[in-house]
Design a protein around this motif. Structure first.
Motif, short mmCIF file in Angstrom:
data_model
loop_
_atom_site.label_atom_id
_atom_site.label_comp_id
_atom_site.label_asym_id
_atom_site.label_seq_id
_atom_site.Cartn_x
_atom_site.Cartn_y
_atom_site.Cartn_z
N CYS A 1 27.72 115.01 63.12
CA CYS A 1 28.69 114.06 62.58
C CYS A 1 28.87 112.89 63.56
CB CYS A 1 30.03 114.75 62.37
SG CYS A 1 31.27 113.63 61.72
N VAL A 2 28.82 111.66 63.02
CA VAL A 2 29.05 110.49 63.86
C VAL A 2 30.25 109.69 63.34
CG1 VAL A 2 26.70 110.28 64.72
CG2 VAL A 2 27.33 109.13 62.59
N PRO B 1 22.84 108.20 56.89
CA PRO B 1 23.22 107.78 58.23
C PRO B 1 21.99 107.68 59.13
CG PRO B 1 24.44 109.73 57.50
CD PRO B 1 23.28 109.56 56.58
N CYS B 2 22.01 106.74 60.04
CA CYS B 2 20.91 106.61 61.00
C CYS B 2 21.28 107.40 62.25
CB CYS B 2 20.69 105.16 61.39
SG CYS B 2 20.39 104.12 59.97
N LEU B 3 20.29 107.89 62.93
CA LEU B 3 20.54 108.71 64.10
C LEU B 3 20.61 107.87 65.38
CD1 LEU B 3 20.87 111.64 64.93
CD2 LEU B 3 18.42 111.84 65.11
N ILE C 1 24.99 103.27 62.49
CA ILE C 1 25.23 102.73 61.15
C ILE C 1 24.61 103.67 60.12
CG2 ILE C 1 25.32 100.37 61.94
CD1 ILE C 1 22.48 100.04 60.74
N ALA C 2 24.83 103.35 58.86
CA ALA C 2 24.22 104.13 57.79
C ALA C 2 23.65 103.16 56.78
CB ALA C 2 25.27 105.02 57.14
N ASN D 1 14.72 119.15 61.35
CA ASN D 1 14.90 117.75 61.03
C ASN D 1 16.32 117.35 61.46
OD1 ASN D 1 14.78 115.20 59.88
ND2 ASN D 1 15.51 115.97 57.90
N LEU D 2 16.40 116.53 62.50
CA LEU D 2 17.70 116.13 63.04
C LEU D 2 18.16 114.83 62.39
CD1 LEU D 2 19.93 116.60 65.19
CD2 LEU D 2 18.55 115.21 66.74
N ALA D 3 19.40 114.82 61.91
CA ALA D 3 19.91 113.60 61.29
C ALA D 3 21.38 113.42 61.65
CB ALA D 3 19.76 113.67 59.78
N ALA D 4 21.89 112.22 61.41
CA ALA D 4 23.31 111.97 61.63
C ALA D 4 24.02 112.15 60.29
CB ALA D 4 23.52 110.56 62.14
N ALA D 5 25.32 112.44 60.34
CA ALA D 5 26.10 112.52 59.12
C ALA D 5 27.36 111.72 59.31
CB ALA D 5 26.44 113.97 58.81
N PHE D 6 27.78 111.02 58.27
CA PHE D 6 29.09 110.40 58.31
C PHE D 6 30.10 111.50 58.07
CE2 PHE D 6 29.13 105.54 57.63
CZ PHE D 6 28.42 105.39 58.79
N CYS D 7 31.28 111.28 58.54
CA CYS D 7 32.36 112.26 58.52
C CYS D 7 32.12 113.53 57.68
CB CYS D 7 33.65 111.60 58.03
SG CYS D 7 35.08 112.62 58.33
#
Lengths: 82, 390
Positions: free
Chosen positions: A6-7, B274-276, B286-287, A37-43
Motif C-alpha cells: 500500500c502506498v 498504481p506504479c511501484l 503515482i497511479a 509479481n510486486l506492485a503498489a496499491a492505493f489505499c
C-alpha cells in the motif's frame, strides 16, 4: 503470486518506501522474480495499522522493517514454496 | 471574449552594490481580459531612481487604466517627479503595454529599448508612429494579437550588458532578438522567457551588473484549463454530481487521493494501476487510470506541491527543475504552474475515518488549508482559480 504494497497517505508516512525496497531486495535475493509479481496499491483501507501489504487475497497489516523478514518468510516464502 | 489569455513574467537584477532597484514594474488588471503593464527606469540608481520609477509607473498605470491620454500622463509626470539636484531634470523612461480584451495590444514607449515582439517564434517588426509630447519623442503602436505572441520589454541595463567586459559595445537590441529567437520555445511561459533573458544579461555582466536590469515578458496564450479533484464529498449522495461536473470540464484532469481515485475509476469503469516507482522517497508513487491525465496520492503530495509553489515563486526552483522530476508532486506542479492558465479545484469535504488517528500527522483542517494555500500561490502566478466544495 501477487504482492501489493500500500502506498496510500498513511502507509506512505509509515514507511511504504522502505518496505518496497526490502521487498525488491528479498525477492531478488531469493530469486523469486519469476514467481512474485510486486506492485503498489492505493489505499487498502487499513490506514491505522500500516504499512499494509496484500499477498494475493490476504491482507497483512503492520509491516515494518523490524518484522519484515518474519513476514516475508511466512507470507511470501511460505506460500511460494507450498 | 476569445480563448486567449495573457501571461506575464518579470524580473530585475540590481546594479552591483545597490540594495534598491531603479527600475519598477507596475501591473493593473482592469478585468480578467485587460491589463496595463508599465516598466519604468528611473534616472541614476539606488533610492533616487527607485522613487522616480515607482512614481512614474504607478501614475502611468493608473492613468492609462482609467483611459486618460498619453499626453496627460506625460504632463502629469513632468509636473510631479522631483527634480534631480545634480542633473537638474526629472526623468524616468517608460514602456507601456496595454492589452485590451486579450485581442488588442497598445504599446507606448519613451526612451527604453524598444519592445521586442516575437510572433510564431520570429522577430516581428510592428509599426510604430512617433509623436512629440513636451519635447519628448514617444512611440505608439497598436496591433491585433495572435496566439503565442510574445512581447519583451526591458530597461537599458539589458542592452548595456557586458559593456567593456564580455562585449565591447554591450548587447545590441538585434543581438537580443537573435538570442530570443534562437532560444524560442513555444511552451515557455512569460516567467521563463524573462528569466532566460535576464540570466543571460547577468552572465554577460559577469554577475556584477553595471546598471539595474529588468525584463518583463507578456505572452498571449491559449487558455489551458486544468481541473483537480481531491477528496470524496462529505455527503456521499453528491458524489455523482461532483464527478459529472469534474469530468465534464474541458482540458486536463488530475485526481488526488486514494479513495478519490478509486471512486473515479469506478465512475469511468477503468482500473487504478498504481506504479511501484518511488522517484522521491518522500512522495508516494503515482497511479494510472485510463482517461485521467494524472492520478496521485492526496495530502502528502499536495503538501509537497505547496512547498514547490513557494520555491517556484521565490525563484529557488525553476520549471526545468520540475519537468525533470517524475514524482507526483512535481508532475502536478508542472501542470499547474507551467501549463495551466485556468485551474478548477473540486474539493470533497468528507472526513477520512482512517485519518482520525492522533498518531497520524494528517487531519481534516490541514487538507482544507492546503487547497487554500495552493490556490493563493497559483493566483500569485497569475492563474485564474475557481474552487468548488462538495
Amino acid at each position: 503470486m501477487n504482492v501489493y504494497v500500500c502506498v496510500g497517505s498513511s502507509c506512505h508516512l509509515r514507511g511504504s518506501y522502505k518496505i518496497i525496497e526490502l521487498m525488491k531486495e528479498n525477492i531478488e535475493k531469493n530469486h523469486l522474480e519469476d514467481k512474485v509479481n510486486l506492485a503498489a496499491a492505493f489505499c487498502l483501507g487499513k490506514c491505522t495499522t500500516g504499512v499494509t501489504i496484500k499477498v494475493d487475497e490476504e491482507v497483512v497489516c503492520g509491516v515494518s522493517p523490524e518484522n519484515f523478514s518474519e513476514i516475508f518468510n511466512k507470507y511470501v516464502m511460505g506460500k511460494v514454496q507450498a | 471574449m476569445n480563448n486567449l489569455c495573457t501571461d506575464i513574467g518579470f524580473k530585475s537584477v540590481n546594479k552591483k552594490g545597490e540594495q534598491l532597484c531603479g527600475d519598477h514594474i507596475e501591473i493593473v488588471d482592469q478585468n480578467e481580459n485587460s491589463l496595463v503593464l508599465v516598466l519604468a527606469d528611473g534616472l541614476g540608481s539606488g533610492v533616487k531612481a527607485c522613487i522616480l520609477s515607482t512614481l512614474t509607473s504607478k501614475i502611468i498605470s493608473t492613468m492609462i487604466a482609467n483611459n486618460l491620454s498619453v499626453e496627460e500622463c506625460v504632463s502629469t509626470i513632468a509636473a510631479t517627479l522631483p527634480v534631480c539636484e545634480k542633473r537638474g531634470v526629472a526623468y524616468s523612461t517608460f514602456t507601456i503595454i496595454r492589452i485590451t480584451n486579450n485581442s488588442e495590444a497598445e504599446i507606448i514607449q519613451y526612451d527604453n529599448p524598444h519592445v521586442i515582439m516575437l510572433r510564431g517564434g520570429e522577430n516581428f517588426e510592428y509599426p510604430r508612429t512617433s509623436m512629440e509630447i513636451g519635447g519628448k519623442t514617444i512611440y505608439k503602436s497598436k496591433l491585433q494579437l495572435e496566439k503565442n505572441d510574445v512581447f519583451i520589454a526591458m530597461s537599458d541595463g539589458a542592452i548595456y550588458a557586458g559593456v567593456g567586459k564580455a562585449l565591447n559595445f554591450g548587447w545590441q537590441r538585434d543581438s537580443i532578438i537573435d538570442f530570443m529567437v534562437g532560444n524560442y520555445d513555444k511552451k515557455m511561459s512569460a516567467k521563463g522567457i524573462s528569466q532566460l533573458l535576464l540570466d543571460e544579461c547577468n552572465d554577460l555582466y559577469g554577475g556584477e551588473p553595471g546598471d539595474d536590469t529588468t525584463v518583463a515578458a507578456v505572452k498571449i496564450r491559449q487558455r489551458i484549463p486544468v481541473s483537480l479533484m481531491i477528496g470524496p464529498p462529505s455527503n456521499p449522495g453528491d458524489l455523482k454530481k461532483m464527478q459529472t461536473l469534474f469530468f465534464a470540464k474541458e482540458g486536463k484532469h488530475i485526481v488526488c487521493g486514494g479513495t478519490t481515485s478509486k471512486l473515479a475509476s469506478e465512475y469511468l469503469g477503468k482500473p487504478v494501476v498504481p506504479c511501484l516507482d518511488y522517484f522521491d522517497p518522500e512522495i508516494p508513487p503515482i497511479a494510472k487510470i485510463e482517461g485521467i491525465d494524472l492520478v496521485t496520492e492526496g495530502v502528502v503530495t499536495m503538501t509537497k506541491v505547496l512547498e514547490y509553489a513557494d520555491s517556484y515563486l521565490n525563484g529557488s526552483i525553476s520549471i526545468s527543475d520540475l519537468s525533470m522530476k517524475k514524482d507526483g508532486a512535481s508532475k502536478i506542479a508542472h501542470m499547474l504552474f507551467e501549463e495551466a492558465t485556468d485551474i478548477s479545484f473540486y474539493v470533497g469535504r468528507a472526513v477520512n475515518p482512517a485519518h482520525q488517528n492522533p498518531a497520524l500527522p494528517i487531519n481534516f483542517n490541514v487538507k482544507m488549508q492546503l487547497i487554500d494555500e495552493v490556490s493563493k500561490k497559483l493566483k500569485a502566478m497569475g492563474k485564474n482559480i475557481s474552487v468548488s466544495y462538495f
